[in-house]
Design a protein around this motif. Structure first.
Motif, PDB file in Angstrom:
ATOM      1  N   TYR A  83      34.519  17.012  58.816  1.00 38.00           N
ATOM      2  CA  TYR A  83      35.539  15.974  58.840  1.00 38.00           C
ATOM      3  C   TYR A  83      36.175  15.869  57.468  1.00 38.00           C
ATOM      4  O   TYR A  83      35.624  16.334  56.464  1.00 38.00           O
ATOM      5  CB  TYR A  83      34.926  14.628  59.230  1.00 38.00           C
ATOM      6  CG  TYR A  83      34.626  14.523  60.702  1.00 38.00           C
ATOM      7  CD1 TYR A  83      35.617  14.767  61.646  1.00 38.00           C
ATOM      8  CD2 TYR A  83      33.358  14.190  61.156  1.00 38.00           C
ATOM      9  CE1 TYR A  83      35.347  14.693  63.006  1.00 38.00           C
ATOM     10  CE2 TYR A  83      33.086  14.098  62.509  1.00 38.00           C
ATOM     11  CZ  TYR A  83      34.083  14.357  63.423  1.00 38.00           C
ATOM     12  OH  TYR A  83      33.811  14.281  64.766  1.00 38.00           O
ATOM     13  N   ASN A  84      37.348  15.283  57.427  1.00 37.43           N
ATOM     14  CA  ASN A  84      38.061  15.119  56.165  1.00 37.43           C
ATOM     15  C   ASN A  84      37.261  14.256  55.201  1.00 37.43           C
ATOM     16  O   ASN A  84      36.440  13.428  55.602  1.00 37.43           O
ATOM     17  CB  ASN A  84      39.433  14.480  56.395  1.00 37.43           C
ATOM     18  CG  ASN A  84      40.369  15.396  57.150  1.00 37.43           C
ATOM     19  OD1 ASN A  84      40.267  16.617  57.066  1.00 37.43           O
ATOM     20  ND2 ASN A  84      41.275  14.820  57.919  1.00 37.43           N
ATOM     21  N   ASN A  85      37.519  14.461  53.916  1.00 39.38           N
ATOM     22  CA  ASN A  85      36.853  13.667  52.887  1.00 39.38           C
ATOM     23  C   ASN A  85      37.517  12.300  52.792  1.00 39.38           C
ATOM     24  O   ASN A  85      38.371  12.051  51.939  1.00 39.38           O
ATOM     25  CB  ASN A  85      36.914  14.378  51.537  1.00 39.38           C
ATOM     26  CG  ASN A  85      36.214  15.716  51.564  1.00 39.38           C
ATOM     27  OD1 ASN A  85      35.241  15.888  52.299  1.00 39.38           O
ATOM     28  ND2 ASN A  85      36.681  16.661  50.789  1.00 39.38           N
ATOM     29  N   CYS A  86      37.152  11.408  53.702  1.00 32.76           N
ATOM     30  CA  CYS A  86      37.745  10.078  53.722  1.00 32.76           C
ATOM     31  C   CYS A  86      36.752   9.084  54.299  1.00 32.76           C
ATOM     32  O   CYS A  86      35.722   9.467  54.851  1.00 32.76           O
ATOM     33  CB  CYS A  86      39.044  10.059  54.529  1.00 32.76           C
ATOM     34  SG  CYS A  86      38.829  10.502  56.261  1.00 32.76           S
ATOM     35  N   ILE A  87      37.051   7.815  54.148  1.00 32.90           N
ATOM     36  CA  ILE A  87      36.204   6.755  54.691  1.00 32.90           C
ATOM     37  C   ILE A  87      36.812   6.266  55.995  1.00 32.90           C
ATOM     38  O   ILE A  87      37.946   5.789  56.017  1.00 32.90           O
ATOM     39  CB  ILE A  87      36.059   5.594  53.691  1.00 32.90           C
ATOM     40  CG1 ILE A  87      35.361   6.090  52.420  1.00 32.90           C
ATOM     41  CG2 ILE A  87      35.260   4.449  54.314  1.00 32.90           C
ATOM     42  CD1 ILE A  87      35.256   5.047  51.331  1.00 32.90           C
ATOM     43  N   LEU A 130      25.142  15.835  52.690  1.00 37.02           N
ATOM     44  CA  LEU A 130      25.647  14.466  52.573  1.00 37.02           C
ATOM     45  C   LEU A 130      26.069  14.158  51.143  1.00 37.02           C
ATOM     46  O   LEU A 130      27.119  13.553  50.913  1.00 37.02           O
ATOM     47  CB  LEU A 130      24.584  13.468  53.037  1.00 37.02           C
ATOM     48  CG  LEU A 130      24.996  11.997  52.976  1.00 37.02           C
ATOM     49  CD1 LEU A 130      26.240  11.753  53.825  1.00 37.02           C
ATOM     50  CD2 LEU A 130      23.857  11.099  53.424  1.00 37.02           C
ATOM     51  N   ALA A 131      25.264  14.572  50.179  1.00 41.37           N
ATOM     52  CA  ALA A 131      25.595  14.318  48.774  1.00 41.37           C
ATOM     53  C   ALA A 131      26.933  14.961  48.406  1.00 41.37           C
ATOM     54  O   ALA A 131      27.769  14.349  47.721  1.00 41.37           O
ATOM     55  CB  ALA A 131      24.483  14.838  47.864  1.00 41.37           C
ATOM     56  N   LEU A 132      27.146  16.180  48.861  1.00 45.35           N
ATOM     57  CA  LEU A 132      28.408  16.866  48.573  1.00 45.35           C
ATOM     58  C   LEU A 132      29.586  16.138  49.207  1.00 45.35           C
ATOM     59  O   LEU A 132      30.661  16.006  48.608  1.00 45.35           O
ATOM     60  CB  LEU A 132      28.355  18.311  49.077  1.00 45.35           C
ATOM     61  CG  LEU A 132      27.435  19.255  48.307  1.00 45.35           C
ATOM     62  CD1 LEU A 132      27.306  20.591  49.042  1.00 45.35           C
ATOM     63  CD2 LEU A 132      27.976  19.487  46.895  1.00 45.35           C
ATOM     64  N   LYS A 133      29.391  15.652  50.442  1.00 41.64           N
ATOM     65  CA  LYS A 133      30.457  14.916  51.124  1.00 41.64           C
ATOM     66  C   LYS A 133      30.788  13.622  50.379  1.00 41.64           C
ATOM     67  O   LYS A 133      31.956  13.267  50.208  1.00 41.64           O
ATOM     68  CB  LYS A 133      30.054  14.623  52.565  1.00 41.64           C
ATOM     69  CG  LYS A 133      31.075  13.830  53.365  1.00 41.64           C
ATOM     70  CD  LYS A 133      32.411  14.552  53.490  1.00 41.64           C
ATOM     71  CE  LYS A 133      32.333  15.754  54.384  1.00 41.64           C
ATOM     72  NZ  LYS A 133      33.658  16.350  54.678  1.00 41.64           N
ATOM     73  N   VAL A 134      29.759  12.926  49.934  1.00 43.03           N
ATOM     74  CA  VAL A 134      29.974  11.684  49.185  1.00 43.03           C
ATOM     75  C   VAL A 134      30.699  11.975  47.871  1.00 43.03           C
ATOM     76  O   VAL A 134      31.652  11.281  47.496  1.00 43.03           O
ATOM     77  CB  VAL A 134      28.635  10.963  48.914  1.00 43.03           C
ATOM     78  CG1 VAL A 134      28.828   9.794  47.949  1.00 43.03           C
ATOM     79  CG2 VAL A 134      28.038  10.465  50.223  1.00 43.03           C
ATOM     80  N   GLN A 135      30.261  13.010  47.152  1.00 41.12           N
ATOM     81  CA  GLN A 135      30.888  13.363  45.880  1.00 41.12           C
ATOM     82  C   GLN A 135      32.363  13.715  46.039  1.00 41.12           C
ATOM     83  O   GLN A 135      33.180  13.438  45.156  1.00 41.12           O
ATOM     84  CB  GLN A 135      30.149  14.553  45.242  1.00 41.12           C
ATOM     85  CG  GLN A 135      28.784  14.191  44.698  1.00 41.12           C
ATOM     86  CD  GLN A 135      28.001  15.404  44.246  1.00 41.12           C
ATOM     87  OE1 GLN A 135      28.194  16.523  44.750  1.00 41.12           O
ATOM     88  NE2 GLN A 135      27.090  15.219  43.306  1.00 41.12           N
ATOM     89  N   THR A 181      34.301  12.448  48.305  1.00 45.16           N
ATOM     90  CA  THR A 181      35.017  11.357  48.972  1.00 45.16           C
ATOM     91  C   THR A 181      35.203  10.139  48.074  1.00 45.16           C
ATOM     92  O   THR A 181      36.283   9.570  47.999  1.00 45.16           O
ATOM     93  CB  THR A 181      34.281  10.934  50.255  1.00 45.16           C
ATOM     94  OG1 THR A 181      34.105  12.082  51.094  1.00 45.16           O
ATOM     95  CG2 THR A 181      35.064   9.876  51.024  1.00 45.16           C
ATOM     96  N   ILE A 182      34.145   9.725  47.411  1.00 44.16           N
ATOM     97  CA  ILE A 182      34.229   8.559  46.535  1.00 44.16           C
ATOM     98  C   ILE A 182      33.495   8.840  45.229  1.00 44.16           C
ATOM     99  O   ILE A 182      32.651   9.731  45.154  1.00 44.16           O
ATOM    100  CB  ILE A 182      33.607   7.307  47.196  1.00 44.16           C
ATOM    101  CG1 ILE A 182      32.150   7.575  47.604  1.00 44.16           C
ATOM    102  CG2 ILE A 182      34.422   6.845  48.381  1.00 44.16           C
ATOM    103  CD1 ILE A 182      31.462   6.360  48.200  1.00 44.16           C
TER     104      ILE A 182
END
Length: 231
Positions: A47-51, A100-105, A107-108
């Motif tokens: 999914y896109n890097n967004c919230i 998950l860590a990479l996705k968070v990094q 995204t925010i």
């Protein structure tokens, strides 16, 4: 003694017992940063890097401020998560925690998060399974993000029916009031990354967020590996 990935000892272990891809079981090179082969990594429906919003139905109050998700619950990601959760594959936490860590990094900014909290299992269910998959993911992701891990802050007070056996409306009410916070002062005014493995209706994450918010948490972003939703 805690061994950090990349140390000589870890590398020696991986040389003797090579790591395998958590999707296809292919043997990987010792010292790889994530236990997923290149082919399987490309097949994940990222999914896109967004919230994103939880988008709860009707007029249900939403306590979670948004969701960050690695990918769609399908294909290799789905089958691997099922093995991790139901087939005694706790070692998979490294791959999922890193994802998950990479996705968070991406995204925010991690400085906007004060701590990482896992969605809890009821203690009897965790004893039967031997581990809480969300807790393992959360702890490793916290290490990767260099953030405090707050395991045990949020607890599940009783067992609910299995969510997988219920329809959407039943899932939304199945976990109401089952979560509470221990030592509320530790989360007061904190921005929290709330970690779970899978989101379907969002009921578990929302009820967990409700308990955290009522105990004084400021902002809650759910961090999950997969969802059945389309974004």
């Amino acid at each position: 003694m805690t061994l950090q990935r990349g140390s000589d000892f870890i590398s020696l272990i991986e040389y003797v017992f090579p790591p395998r891809c958590v999707f296809c079981n292919e043997i990987l090179t010792a010292g790889v940063p994530i236990y997923i082969c290149g082919k399987c990594a490309k097949k994940i429906g990222y999914y896109n890097n967004c919230i994103n919003s939880l988008n709860l139905p009707g007029n249900m109050e939403t306590y979670c401020d948004g969701m960050i998700c690695v990918g769609r619950y399908s294909g290799g990601l789905k089958s691997s998560l099922k093995r991790f959760k139901f087939n005694s594959k706790p070692s998979y936490y490294r791959a999922f925690g890193k994802l998950l860590a990479l996705k968070v990094q991406n995204t925010i900014h991690s400085e906007k998060i004060d701590m990482v909290v896992p969605v809890p299992l009821y203690r009897y269910k965790q004893k039967l399974r031997g581990y809480n998959q969300a807790e393992l993911i959360a702890k490793y992701a916290a290490e990767q993000l260099k953030l405090p891990f707050a395991g045990g802050v949020l607890v599940k007070t009783s067992e609910s029916k299995s969510q997988s056996a219920l329809n959407r409306n039943e899932r939304l009410i199945n976990v109401e009031g089952l979560f509470k916070v221990i030592k509320a002062e530790s989360i007061s005014d904190k921005n929290i990354l709330l970690v779970d493995d899978i989101i379907t209706t969002g009921s578990t994450v929302n009820q967990s967020s409700k308990a955290l918010k009522l105990a004084g948490a400021s902002r809650i972003i759910a961090g999950v590996i997969a969802t059945t939703r389309n974004y």
